[in-house]
Design a protein around this motif. Sequence first.
Motif, PDB file in Angstrom:
ATOM      1  N   GLN A 186       2.118  10.982  -1.665  1.00 24.33           N
ATOM      2  CA  GLN A 186       2.156  12.374  -1.236  1.00 24.33           C
ATOM      3  C   GLN A 186       3.079  13.205  -2.118  1.00 24.33           C
ATOM      4  OE1 GLN A 186       0.072  13.520   1.027  1.00 24.33           O
ATOM      5  NE2 GLN A 186      -0.697  11.472   1.442  1.00 24.33           N
ATOM      6  N   TRP A 189      -4.046   7.175  -0.416  1.00 24.94           N
ATOM      7  CA  TRP A 189      -3.415   5.867  -0.296  1.00 24.94           C
ATOM      8  C   TRP A 189      -3.862   4.998  -1.469  1.00 24.94           C
ATOM      9  CZ3 TRP A 189       0.226   4.932   3.308  1.00 24.94           C
ATOM     10  CH2 TRP A 189       0.329   5.859   4.348  1.00 24.94           C
ATOM     11  N   TYR A 190      -2.943   4.223  -1.994  1.00 30.55           N
ATOM     12  CA  TYR A 190      -3.213   3.423  -3.183  1.00 30.55           C
ATOM     13  C   TYR A 190      -2.658   2.018  -2.999  1.00 30.55           C
ATOM     14  CZ  TYR A 190      -4.102   8.015  -5.012  1.00 30.55           C
ATOM     15  OH  TYR A 190      -4.612   9.264  -5.196  1.00 30.55           O
ATOM     16  N   VAL A 232       0.874  -1.165   0.000  1.00 32.44           N
ATOM     17  CA  VAL A 232       0.000   0.000   0.000  1.00 32.44           C
ATOM     18  C   VAL A 232       0.909   1.212   0.000  1.00 32.44           C
ATOM     19  CG1 VAL A 232      -1.755   1.280   1.262  1.00 32.44           C
ATOM     20  CG2 VAL A 232      -1.808  -1.220   1.251  1.00 32.44           C
ATOM     21  N   HIS A 233       0.669   2.117  -0.926  1.00 29.55           N
ATOM     22  CA  HIS A 233       1.552   3.258  -1.098  1.00 29.55           C
ATOM     23  C   HIS A 233       0.830   4.560  -0.800  1.00 29.55           C
ATOM     24  CE1 HIS A 233       4.424   0.673  -3.168  1.00 29.55           C
ATOM     25  NE2 HIS A 233       3.403   0.175  -3.829  1.00 29.55           N
ATOM     26  N   SER A 234       1.549   5.481  -0.222  1.00 25.64           N
ATOM     27  CA  SER A 234       1.056   6.837  -0.075  1.00 25.64           C
ATOM     28  C   SER A 234       1.716   7.671  -1.151  1.00 25.64           C
ATOM     29  CB  SER A 234       1.411   7.400   1.303  1.00 25.64           C
ATOM     30  OG  SER A 234       1.074   8.761   1.356  1.00 25.64           O
TER      31      SER A 234
END
Length: 134
Positions: free
Chosen positions: A7, A14-15, A3-5
């Motif tokens: 920013q 969040w993706y 799970v990636h942020s």
Amino acid sequence: RAVHSLQEGGLGGWYVEPTLVDGLPAGHPLACEEVFGPICVVQDAASVDEAVALANGVRYGLASAVYTSDLDRALDLGARLDTGLVKVNAPTSGVDFYLPFGGEKDSSYGGREQGKAAQDFYTSTHTVTISPAR
């Protein structure tokens, strides 16, 4: 899956990466809830009847897909699946703008959208009765 942020670069949120999930126990939230993301849950069924029971055993019913070359089976499953849209030999994403669209059970609220059904969905009928002036 990661799970990636995002920013950096001005994108917030969040993706999750596209993910295939199998081996979940019956009733697991990923198999029972609508997940609006690139997640696909794979469930094994010993028969067509068991597959229909799995598909209908959740409270949602937006869309389903049937892959078969047997037209009778496609029509039979289309009638048995509790979804507003049944696609045969096609993914569940995307809609035909000329056909009514909407879900069943907790995937729906109100009438169908698109196609002729959109006229009823987006308008209300008013009746005006006129009598001659006296």
